[in-house]
Scaffold this motif. Structure first.
Motif, mmCIF file in Angstrom:
data_model
loop_
_atom_site.group_PDB
_atom_site.id
_atom_site.type_symbol
_atom_site.label_atom_id
_atom_site.label_comp_id
_atom_site.label_asym_id
_atom_site.label_seq_id
_atom_site.Cartn_x
_atom_site.Cartn_y
_atom_site.Cartn_z
ATOM 1 N N VAL A 1 2.668 17.925 -7.852
ATOM 2 C CA VAL A 1 4.135 17.871 -7.873
ATOM 3 C C VAL A 1 4.602 16.423 -7.994
ATOM 4 O O VAL A 1 5.289 16.048 -8.937
ATOM 5 N N LYS A 2 4.230 15.574 -7.030
ATOM 6 C CA LYS A 2 4.640 14.168 -7.047
ATOM 7 C C LYS A 2 3.672 13.375 -6.178
ATOM 8 O O LYS A 2 2.786 13.942 -5.514
ATOM 9 N N ASP B 1 3.220 9.345 -3.859
ATOM 10 C CA ASP B 1 3.691 8.051 -3.368
ATOM 11 C C ASP B 1 2.509 7.092 -3.473
ATOM 12 O O ASP B 1 1.536 7.192 -2.715
ATOM 13 N N ILE B 2 2.609 6.167 -4.412
ATOM 14 C CA ILE B 2 1.439 5.363 -4.769
ATOM 15 C C ILE B 2 1.033 4.439 -3.630
ATOM 16 O O ILE B 2 -0.141 4.371 -3.249
ATOM 17 N N PHE B 3 1.980 3.714 -3.070
ATOM 18 C CA PHE B 3 1.631 2.689 -2.079
ATOM 19 C C PHE B 3 1.312 3.291 -0.708
ATOM 20 O O PHE B 3 0.580 2.689 0.064
ATOM 21 N N LYS B 4 1.830 4.466 -0.390
ATOM 22 C CA LYS B 4 1.455 5.137 0.866
ATOM 23 C C LYS B 4 0.213 5.992 0.716
ATOM 24 O O LYS B 4 -0.357 6.435 1.722
ATOM 25 N N GLY B 5 -0.198 6.259 -0.515
ATOM 26 C CA GLY B 5 -1.404 7.051 -0.739
ATOM 27 C C GLY B 5 -1.224 8.515 -0.411
ATOM 28 O O GLY B 5 -2.150 9.144 0.125
ATOM 29 N N LEU B 6 -0.090 9.102 -0.739
ATOM 30 C CA LEU B 6 0.210 10.502 -0.443
ATOM 31 C C LEU B 6 0.473 11.245 -1.736
ATOM 32 O O LEU B 6 1.035 10.695 -2.689
ATOM 33 N N LEU B 7 0.070 12.528 -1.753
ATOM 34 C CA LEU B 7 0.298 13.403 -2.901
ATOM 35 C C LEU B 7 0.819 14.738 -2.414
ATOM 36 O O LEU B 7 0.476 15.190 -1.301
ATOM 37 N N TRP B 8 1.639 15.386 -3.220
ATOM 38 C CA TRP B 8 2.220 16.686 -2.879
ATOM 39 C C TRP B 8 1.744 17.715 -3.901
ATOM 40 O O TRP B 8 1.836 17.477 -5.131
ATOM 41 N N TYR B 9 1.243 18.839 -3.396
ATOM 42 C CA TYR B 9 0.769 19.941 -4.237
ATOM 43 C C TYR B 9 1.445 21.229 -3.794
ATOM 44 O O TYR B 9 1.916 21.341 -2.647
ATOM 45 N N LYS C 1 7.096 26.062 -1.290
ATOM 46 C CA LYS C 1 6.743 25.015 -0.331
ATOM 47 C C LYS C 1 5.777 24.027 -0.963
ATOM 48 O O LYS C 1 4.883 24.417 -1.721
ATOM 49 N N TRP C 2 6.006 22.743 -0.619
ATOM 50 C CA TRP C 2 5.108 21.667 -1.058
ATOM 51 C C TRP C 2 4.246 21.233 0.127
ATOM 52 O O TRP C 2 4.727 21.134 1.264
ATOM 53 N N TYR C 3 2.987 20.916 -0.172
ATOM 54 C CA TYR C 3 2.039 20.530 0.869
ATOM 55 C C TYR C 3 1.664 19.064 0.661
ATOM 56 O O TYR C 3 1.256 18.668 -0.440
ATOM 57 N N LYS C 4 1.806 18.293 1.717
ATOM 58 C CA LYS C 4 1.527 16.860 1.661
ATOM 59 C C LYS C 4 0.075 16.604 2.030
ATOM 60 O O LYS C 4 -0.390 17.016 3.099
ATOM 61 N N LEU C 5 -0.639 15.899 1.151
ATOM 62 C CA LEU C 5 -2.047 15.585 1.355
ATOM 63 C C LEU C 5 -2.265 14.098 1.123
ATOM 64 O O LEU C 5 -1.527 13.459 0.369
ATOM 65 N N THR C 6 -3.292 13.581 1.780
ATOM 66 C CA THR C 6 -3.655 12.185 1.556
ATOM 67 C C THR C 6 -4.581 12.076 0.343
ATOM 68 O O THR C 6 -5.105 13.083 -0.160
ATOM 69 N N LEU C 7 -4.780 10.831 -0.105
ATOM 70 C CA LEU C 7 -5.642 10.620 -1.268
ATOM 71 C C LEU C 7 -7.085 10.998 -0.961
ATOM 72 O O LEU C 7 -7.778 11.571 -1.809
ATOM 73 N N VAL D 1 -0.433 -0.062 -12.425
ATOM 74 C CA VAL D 1 -1.587 0.397 -13.222
ATOM 75 C C VAL D 1 -2.881 0.219 -12.436
ATOM 76 O O VAL D 1 -3.769 1.097 -12.449
ATOM 77 N N ASP D 2 -3.025 -0.887 -11.727
ATOM 78 C CA ASP D 2 -4.222 -1.097 -10.902
ATOM 79 C C ASP D 2 -4.301 -0.106 -9.751
ATOM 80 O O ASP D 2 -5.387 0.361 -9.394
ATOM 81 N N ALA D 3 -3.160 0.228 -9.145
ATOM 82 C CA ALA D 3 -3.174 1.172 -8.022
ATOM 83 C C ALA D 3 -3.451 2.591 -8.475
ATOM 84 O O ALA D 3 -4.050 3.389 -7.725
ATOM 85 N N LEU D 4 -3.072 2.949 -9.685
ATOM 86 C CA LEU D 4 -3.262 4.322 -10.168
ATOM 87 C C LEU D 4 -4.696 4.607 -10.593
ATOM 88 O O LEU D 4 -5.026 5.768 -10.892
ATOM 89 N N LYS D 5 -5.552 3.593 -10.637
ATOM 90 C CA LYS D 5 -6.944 3.826 -11.031
ATOM 91 C C LYS D 5 -7.675 4.699 -10.015
ATOM 92 O O LYS D 5 -8.579 5.457 -10.383
ATOM 93 N N GLU D 6 -7.314 4.601 -8.741
ATOM 94 C CA GLU D 6 -7.971 5.384 -7.705
ATOM 95 C C GLU D 6 -7.413 6.802 -7.598
ATOM 96 O O GLU D 6 -8.047 7.664 -6.985
ATOM 97 N N PHE D 7 -6.250 7.056 -8.139
ATOM 98 C CA PHE D 7 -5.633 8.378 -8.015
ATOM 99 C C PHE D 7 -6.206 9.313 -9.069
ATOM 100 O O PHE D 7 -6.565 8.896 -10.185
ATOM 101 N N PRO D 8 -6.295 10.603 -8.764
ATOM 102 C CA PRO D 8 -6.767 11.576 -9.773
ATOM 103 C C PRO D 8 -5.691 11.826 -10.832
ATOM 104 O O PRO D 8 -4.523 11.466 -10.661
ATOM 105 N N LYS D 9 -6.098 12.435 -11.899
ATOM 106 C CA LYS D 9 -5.147 12.756 -12.948
ATOM 107 C C LYS D 9 -4.187 13.840 -12.483
ATOM 108 O O LYS D 9 -4.526 14.696 -11.667
ATOM 109 N N GLN D 10 -2.998 13.798 -13.060
ATOM 110 C CA GLN D 10 -1.954 14.714 -12.598
ATOM 111 C C GLN D 10 -2.168 16.139 -13.091
ATOM 112 O O GLN D 10 -1.574 17.075 -12.534
#
Length: 496
Positions: A290-291, A293-301, A309-315, A267-276
């Motif tokens: 799409v999905k 990775d909380i601890f690596k700070g990666l998001l797929w759109y 195709k999914w695109y990997k982006l950093t936070l 819950v503390d780590a998800l405060k910095e992430f944007p809403k899904q």
């Protein structure tokens, strides 16, 4: 928490230390508490706590007052007040830590729930207690048979006898309300004891019976966890887990208690992430989440129109795109942001020799095939017809014919007589004559008898050499011996 060397039988009695669940070390009991204040002396003028904690079957614990100021220590077997009669239990905790346990469970020190201690258990009390515990399994088995006859929708999970053997408590689980008035009558008439029915939940049942979880360790509820909190599916959603009931449920059938352990960290780590549900606007189209990775700070759109195709982006990149969209700016594409991510290559250890491979001995050794030097080269010409099969058949026939001819020759040479080979007496057609041969008569010539004898010996030696060269097989030794010269007469020395 039980030790590794202890194992419980069907009556949940430890077998490892042979103390039948009443050892004083505290290793075989469930929900044990380490008394870290045992070696510390009390301040001057302070009286010790007169309340002790007593443990019964399957981790059931209650508090009792030591009104008679008995010298009691951890591991002692004592007789306490029951309802009715008395019960036998083992002391699990004494001293100042009792105050902490009472505060934890919300029990006041002067509460009426706290009953008193009668005495230390005698040998007679222990024998009656052990005899009552031996009857628990048979009572449970017969009780389940009675439940099956009555057709009640309830599960009888455990039976516990009181220390004096006059009362038994039946623990059961049921989804709906059960009318067990007839059941109590049948139990009382069958076992001739007082019956008490106690309903427990699924989590309490798992805590009493114990077991091993999917992690390979003993159940937390049966070893150290006493506060059984509710677990919701939102805990699994926060941790980005798939909502698979087979993986998320424990032995009790409910959601695992360990889902709450790391929930605060997620819950503390998800405060910095944007809403899904936020949408990224680009020149190629809108992108959806799409999905992550909380601890690596990666998001797929991915794009709405093309989800292949999914695109990997950093936070940081996602936050940059969101801030640009708030300013009504549209970024170029997700491909440009994905190309900017540089993954650091880790220097991995390379096992060149293969010593760290666990399956290095399972691979069979390759045996080198020996080349046959006498083997003829195969016909590599494609234009020529492939007559290998015919050539092989012809070769085998030739070999067979040669072998038969050799056998015929050997038989013929073996049947030949040495006299035929030496003298060469043959017919005109080349076939040896089978006529009986006459003995040679000595040639009578004038001269010295010794010269004639030498001439005969030379002739015989020549015949023997011719015979050895013609026949390869060994002949009889008697045939190769030299003939004796004729004896000389006294009257006629020249004639033989």
């Amino acid at each position: 928490m039980s030790c590794n060397s202890c194992s419980s039988d069907i009556n949940s009695v430890p077998k490892g230390c042979k103390s039948n669940g009443s050892c004083g070390t505290g290793d075989c009991e469930k929900l044990s508490v380490f008394d870290w204040l045992a070696n510390m002396a009390l301040p001057a003028g302070q009286e010790p706590m007169n309340i002790v904690e007593v443990r019964f079957k399957n981790g059931r614990k209650h508090f009792y007052k030591n009104t008679e100021n008995l010298q009691i220590s951890i591991g002692d077997i004592i007789a306490v007040e029951g309802n009715p009669g008395h019960d036998i239990g083992t002391v699990s905790l004494t001293g100042e830590l009792i105050k902490v346990q009472l505060k934890r469970k919300g029990i006041a020190a002067d509460s009426e729930e706290i009953k008193k201690i009668y005495r230390k258990a005698t040998q007679k009390d222990i024998d009656i207690w052990n005899a009552a515990r031996d009857k628990e399994y048979d009572t449970q088995y017969k009780g389940r048979e009675i439940l099956g006859k009555l057709g009640l929708k309830m599960k009888l999970s455990d039976v516990e006898y009181q220390g004096d053997g006059n009362k038994a408590t039946f623990y059961y689980t049921a989804d709906d309300r059960v009318d067990f008035r007839q059941l109590i009558r049948d139990f009382a008439s069958t076992f001739n004891i007082r019956i008490e029915m106690k309903q427990v939940g699924l989590r309490q049942e798992a805590a009493r019976l114990g077991g091993v979880g999917s992690c390979g360790r003993e159940l937390c509820c049966s070893t150290w966890l006493t506060d059984l909190r509710k677990v919701n599916t939102t805990a699994a959603r926060y941790q980005q887990l798939s909502l698979n009931p087979q993986k998320l449920a424990g032995q009790c059938g409910k959601l695992k208690c360990c889902l709450n352990y790391e929930l605060d960290t997620y819950v503390d780590a998800l405060k910095e992430f944007p809403k899904q549900d936020t949408i990224l606007k680009t020149e190629k189209g809108d992108a959806v989440f799409v999905k992550m990775d909380i601890f690596k700070g990666l998001l797929w759109y991915t794009y709405k129109e093309n989800r292949a195709k999914w695109y990997k982006l950093t936070l940081e990149q996602v936050q940059e795109i969101i801030s640009a969209n708030k300013k009504r700016e549209i970024v170029a594409s997700l491909e440009e942001y994905e190309s900017e991510i540089v993954e650091a290559q880790k220097d991995e250890y390379e096992d060149v020799v293969g010593q760290d491979s666990l399956t290095r001995f399972d691979i069979p050794k390759s045996r080198k095939k020996r080349k046959n030097k006498n083997k003829k080269p195969q016909n590599t010409d494609i234009n020529k017809p492939n007559n290998t099969a015919k050539n092989q058949e012809a070769q085998t026939q030739k070999q067979q014919n040669q072998g038969q001819q050799k056998k015929i020759k050997q038989k013929a040479n073996f049947n030949k007589k040495p006299t035929d080979q030496v003298t060469g007496n043959q017919n005109s057609e080349g076939i040896n004559s089978n006529k009986p041969k006459q003995k040679k008569q000595p040639i009578r010539k004038k001269g010295n008898g010794q010269q004639i004898q030498k001439a005969q010996q030379n002739a015989e030696n020549k015949d023997v050499t011719v015979q050895n060269t013609t026949n390869s097989k060994p002949k009889n030794k008697n045939r190769n011996k030299k003939r004796r010269p004729p004896k000389k007469d006294a009257n006629n020395s020249e004639n033989v």
